[in-house]
Design a protein around this motif. Structure first.
Motif, PDB file in Angstrom:
ATOM      1  N   MET A   1       0.829  -1.201   0.000  1.00  7.07           N
ATOM      2  CA  MET A   1       0.000   0.000   0.000  1.00  7.07           C
ATOM      3  C   MET A   1       0.864   1.251   0.000  1.00  7.07           C
ATOM      4  N   ALA A   2       1.900   1.262   0.830  1.00  6.52           N
ATOM      5  CA  ALA A   2       2.764   2.433   0.924  1.00  6.52           C
ATOM      6  C   ALA A   2       3.414   2.753  -0.416  1.00  6.52           C
ATOM      7  N   GLY A   3       3.892   1.718  -1.108  1.00  6.33           N
ATOM      8  CA  GLY A   3       4.520   1.931  -2.409  1.00  6.33           C
ATOM      9  C   GLY A   3       3.552   2.479  -3.435  1.00  6.33           C
ATOM     10  N   THR A   4       2.323   1.981  -3.432  1.00  5.39           N
ATOM     11  CA  THR A   4       1.343   2.451  -4.405  1.00  5.39           C
ATOM     12  C   THR A   4       0.826   3.838  -4.047  1.00  5.39           C
ATOM     13  N   TYR A   5       0.656   4.133  -2.756  1.00  2.63           N
ATOM     14  CA  TYR A   5       0.311   5.499  -2.358  1.00  2.63           C
ATOM     15  C   TYR A   5       1.365   6.479  -2.891  1.00  2.63           C
ATOM     16  N   HIS A   6       2.637   6.097  -2.738  1.00  2.00           N
ATOM     17  CA  HIS A   6       3.734   6.966  -3.191  1.00  2.00           C
ATOM     18  C   HIS A   6       3.631   7.235  -4.697  1.00  2.00           C
ATOM     19  N   GLU A   7       3.409   6.176  -5.478  1.00  2.00           N
ATOM     20  CA  GLU A   7       3.336   6.348  -6.935  1.00  2.00           C
ATOM     21  C   GLU A   7       2.104   7.159  -7.338  1.00  2.00           C
ATOM     22  N   LEU A   8       0.984   6.967  -6.636  1.00  2.00           N
ATOM     23  CA  LEU A   8      -0.202   7.780  -6.910  1.00  2.00           C
ATOM     24  C   LEU A   8       0.069   9.250  -6.610  1.00  2.00           C
ATOM     25  N   GLY A   9       0.899   9.508  -5.604  1.00  2.00           N
ATOM     26  CA  GLY A   9       1.293  10.882  -5.319  1.00  2.00           C
ATOM     27  C   GLY A   9       2.081  11.496  -6.457  1.00  2.00           C
ATOM     28  N   ILE A  10       3.016  10.723  -7.014  1.00  2.56           N
ATOM     29  CA  ILE A  10       3.811  11.225  -8.134  1.00  2.56           C
ATOM     30  C   ILE A  10       2.915  11.534  -9.331  1.00  2.56           C
ATOM     31  N   VAL A  11       1.988  10.617  -9.629  1.00  2.00           N
ATOM     32  CA  VAL A  11       1.091  10.830 -10.766  1.00  2.00           C
ATOM     33  C   VAL A  11       0.234  12.080 -10.541  1.00  2.00           C
ATOM     34  N   ALA A  12      -0.338  12.212  -9.337  1.00  3.80           N
ATOM     35  CA  ALA A  12      -1.163  13.381  -9.047  1.00  3.80           C
ATOM     36  C   ALA A  12      -0.350  14.666  -9.166  1.00  3.80           C
TER      37      ALA A  12
END
Length: 211
Positions: free
Chosen positions: A81-92
């Protein structure tokens, strides 16, 4: 077969062959979805998100990450979850949704700080620093950059990513005295001499292949 397809995708991705990586991941996904292998599906959705992101297809990347996150949250896979939250942050952040990006980064940090996962913490601190700098909040950007670099004794360290270069850039803009105060406040220790030497040094010129 699904596992090997996935790993072939990883190898292709690491070698910069993104189209080939995507093909391997899709082959893996065909099987994991057919078998109902949800952890396998989540991992491959995430990697397809990274490939789409690297190829500039941000909307598609976000879709893949959200599909991955739905499974990881359902399974309670906190590191995932932490890794995907991080990548969603980059995309946003790349799509100009800065407030949402910060929310994703902070959700990632809640987990990684609790788990003591310093490599992912460093990456997220660095992204929050860049996020603050993009909003012209240089004081906050400096704090995040300090948090990133201070995680490791070695300077430079591979996991600090863009955080160390940002620390140098902000120091040259704000002054070494500002960095010294920020470092003392965040860490409770004086600025290490190795960090001082790095941020005050001129960056290496880009290698354009000329002799």
């Amino acid at each position: 077969m699904a596992g090997t397809y996935h790993e072939l995708g990883v190898v292709a991705q690491e070698r910069g062959r993104l189209e080939g990586a995507e093909d391997w991941y899709r082959k893996s996904l065909t099987i994991t979805e057919d078998l109902g292998d949800r952890p396998g599906m989540a991992g491959t959705y995430h990697e397809l998100g990274i490939v789409a992101q690297e190829r500039g297809r941000l909307e598609e990347a976000e879709d893949w990450y959200r599909k991955s996150l739905t499974i990881k949250e359902d399974l309670g896979n906190r590191p995932g979850m932490a890794g995907t939250y991080h990548e969603l942050g980059i995309v946003a952040q790349r799509r100009g949704r800065l407030e949402e990006a910060e929310d994703w980064y902070r959700k990632s940090l809640t987990i990684t700080e609790d788990l003591g996962n310093r490599p992912v913490m460093a990456l997220t601190y660095a992204q929050l620093g860049l996020h603050a700098e993009a909003g012209d909040d240089t004081a906050r950007a400096l704090v995040w950059a300090v948090k990133c670099v201070a995680l490791f004794d070695e300077v430079p360290h591979s996991m600090t990513g863009r955080g160390l270069d940002q620390l140098r850039r902000l120091t040259q803009r704000l002054g070494i005295e500002v960095l010294e105060r920020a470092w003392q406040q965040e860490t409770g220790s004086p600025l290490p001499s190795v960090v001082r030497a790095y941020v005050l040094a001129e960056p290496d010129p880009p290698n354009d292949g000329a002799n």
